[in-house]
Scaffold this active site. Structure first.
Site, short mmCIF file in Angstrom:
data_model
loop_
_atom_site.label_atom_id
_atom_site.label_comp_id
_atom_site.label_asym_id
_atom_site.label_seq_id
_atom_site.Cartn_x
_atom_site.Cartn_y
_atom_site.Cartn_z
CG ASP A 36 -2.29 0.47 0.98
OD1 ASP A 36 -2.41 1.57 0.43
OD2 ASP A 36 -3.26 -0.24 1.30
CB THR A 77 -6.82 2.14 -0.81
OG1 THR A 77 -5.74 2.89 -0.25
CG2 THR A 77 -6.67 0.69 -0.40
CG ASN A 98 -10.54 4.49 -0.40
OD1 ASN A 98 -10.26 3.56 -1.15
ND2 ASN A 98 -9.61 5.26 0.15
NE ARG A 161 -9.58 1.45 1.51
CZ ARG A 161 -9.56 2.02 2.70
NH1 ARG A 161 -10.53 1.74 3.57
NH2 ARG A 161 -8.60 2.85 3.05
CG ASP A 301 -2.15 3.91 2.78
OD1 ASP A 301 -1.86 4.66 1.83
OD2 ASP A 301 -3.23 4.01 3.40
CG ASP A 348 -2.87 0.71 -2.86
OD1 ASP A 348 -1.67 0.96 -2.70
OD2 ASP A 348 -3.70 0.85 -1.93
CG HIS A 484 -2.81 8.21 -1.98
ND1 HIS A 484 -4.01 7.63 -2.36
CD2 HIS A 484 -2.60 7.84 -0.69
CE1 HIS A 484 -4.49 6.92 -1.34
NE2 HIS A 484 -3.65 7.03 -0.32
#
Length: 543
Positions: A36, A77, A98, A161, A301, A348, A484
């Site tokens: 991530d 993501t 998301n 997720r 992440d 991702d 991001h």
């Protein structure tokens, strides 16, 4: 007659031998690892500090697609994970963020929310999840279909997720970390109760054991020369900390907020330990059919969001992940056998440099205050059209209108959009504004224009897209860490490494895309591409 018998046998044996050559060859196991928020340059930024058996094992003994890019917006993501495993784009697979606003109802939707299922292993809301919102099949689904559901597929992540969307609709299990229970859980989409091996893993209370140790640097802190000073104003802090500097004692905040383990390298250790348990629990890679294990290492992440790419924390989390990956690959060698499994590793999305870091080095960057923009735009629209709060949301760099109110009051939708576009184009930090209904005539350069189109799902995306200036991203002045979501290479240039079964060492410098991963896997496995796939096979990988 007796003399002719050996010749007959020879013919029969040759015939059977020829038939045997048509048996489809596949690896025992495919392992898809998504790190991530891993920028492509992290492969080389820390390469001299990585060991031989982790990232460098994939780089030296595997095949690297050096210029792999995301070709959709937003670069978030859920979108990235779905695109990797479907070979599709949000316009088709429907995972537009998301979260997103449902254009028909005006309600906010979380990507894996599913009110029709219950949690397994926990009574918290965190268990009411499934892949239902993904409209396309995944490569994992296609493997199931190709083997008449005899292949086993399992997804693992701290994030719901990032476990659910890669594992697909037909997975045997998807597991994610529940902060409330401090355990890995699942949902009734997959099973009625947790497997015994999962209960045994949860019973070991590994999160508590990991969080009890202060996070210190793996090596002497003065050797972290790729990073900025340890205590800078643009980095975040754990609750109770007075500075951003090492060491980070997460044991106290963990007692009341188990989520903090995610923002440390211990989250990746926990994930890969659980992946080993899943490998053993489901006996992956030991049957007659190819199995598939998807793994998301999510702590990179969380740490990136908190501290930013140039922090000692990010450098340390990658050095520690490298060691965890080495241990995991050695485990695969032992359990499956070297050369009998196929690994691909990607990301991702990437991440921008922290705004404070960029400004400190005199590079243009700032926060796009989209909340303020929406408030000001709503005030303008109220004056012109006499209706309050015509804008529902500015999330995902998109403008969502209150379509119900516009219809009920019979307002001029085209005029509202035109006014909104004109207003937004004048805002500081905004480079382009696209009316998605007229995207063909918009003066926006490639590849940005195509990325907007690929990301636009008209039922789940806002009809106006905002493109910030380079190095600008959504946030409030004085914000820490990074994020991001934009088109810029720092967000969209990702690693793509292939290793193991059927892979010859090498490097590819021509541009390929995230959407190419699934069709390349399909070619390697000799199975059908996912049903929404728009990517192309990377022939240099699938020789």
């Amino acid at each position: 007659m007796i003399k002719k018998l050996p010749l007959l046998l020879l013919v029969l044996l040759t015939s059977f031998s020829g038939s045997a050559q048509h048996v489809v060859k596949r690896p025992k196991l495919v392992v898809g690892i998504v790190v991530d928020q891993m920028r492509w340059d992290y492969l080389y930024r820390y390469a001299d500090r990585y060991g031989k058996g982790g990232f460098n094992r994939l780089l030296n003994d595997g095949f690297s697609c050096e210029n792999t890019f995301i070709s959709h917006l937003p670069s978030f993501t859920a979108v990235g994970h779905t695109t990797i495993f479907t070979g599709s784009v949000p316009a088709i697979h429907g995972i537009a963020g998301n979260d997103w606003i449902d254009e028909a109802t005006g309600k906010s939707v979380y990507c894996t929310d599913d009110s029709t299922v219950q949690g397994v292993g926990s009574t918290s809301k965190a268990g009411k999840m499934s892949p239902r919102n993904n409209l396309a099949s995944t490569i994992t689904d296609e493997l199931k279909l190709a083997t008449n559901f005899r292949s086993k597929v399992v997804g693992v992540s701290l994030k719901d997720r990032a476990s659910i969307l890669p594992a697909g609709h037909t997975a045997d299990g998807a597991f994610w970390f529940d902060d409330e229970s401090r355990r890995f859980i699942s949902s009734t989409w997959y099973m009625k109760e947790l497997p015994q091996w999962t209960n045994e893993f949860n019973g070991k209370k590994e999160p508590e054991a990991l969080a009890a140790k202060p996070w210190t640097t793996l090596y002497p802190i003065n050797t972290y020369t790729q990073s900025t000073a340890d205590d800078v104003p643009w980095e975040g802090k754990f609750k109770g900390e007075k500075t951003t500097a090492f060491p980070h004692d997460i044991s106290e905040p963990f007692k009341t907020d188990p989520d903090v383990i995610r923002s440390s390298p211990y989250g990746n250790t926990l994930t890969l330990d659980f992946a080993k348990a899943a490998l053993d629990g489901y006996k992956l890679g030991t049957g007659s059919f190819t199995d598939f294990l998807t793994i998301n290492c999510a702590s990179t992440d969380y740490v990136g969001h908190k501290y930013g790419p140039n922090s000692i924390e990010v450098e340390d989390v990658y050095l520690r992940l490298d060691k965890d990956l080495e241990a995991f690959f050695n485990y695969l060698d032992q359990k499956i056998g070297k050369g009998k499994y196929l690994v691909f590793l990607t990301a991702d999305h990437g991440a921008a440099h922290s705004i404070g870091f960029m400004q400190n080095h005199k590079i243009p960057a700032d926060f796009l205050q989209d909340g303020k923009m929406v408030t000001a735009l709503n005030e303008l629209l109220k004056k012109q059209f006499g209706a309050d709060k015509l804008i529902l949301s500015g999330a995902n760099y998109q403008i969502h209108f209150d379509n119900k109110q516009i219809a009920e009051k019979k307002l001029d939708y085209a005029a509202i959009k035109k006014t909104a576009v004109s207003f937004l184009q004048k805002q500081h930090g905004v480079q382009f504004v696209a009316d998605l209904g007229n995207i063909g005539s918009e003066s926006i350069p490639e590849p940005i224009k195509t990325m907007i189109i690929n990301g636009y799902n008209y039922k789940r995306s806002g009809p106006i897209e905002i493109i910030p200036d380079p190095a600008w991203f959504s946030g409030k002045p004085g914000g820490t860490g990074t994020t991001h979501g934009t088109w810029s290479p720092h967000d969209t240039h990702i690693p793509l490494l292939w290793y193991g079964w059927g892979i010859q060492p090498g490097k590819l410098t021509r541009e390929v895309h995230m959407t190419d991963i699934a069709p390349t896997l399909a070619a390697l496995l000799h199975i059908q591409r996912p049903n929404g796939c728009v990517g192309a096979v990377i022939p240099e990988v699938a020789k």
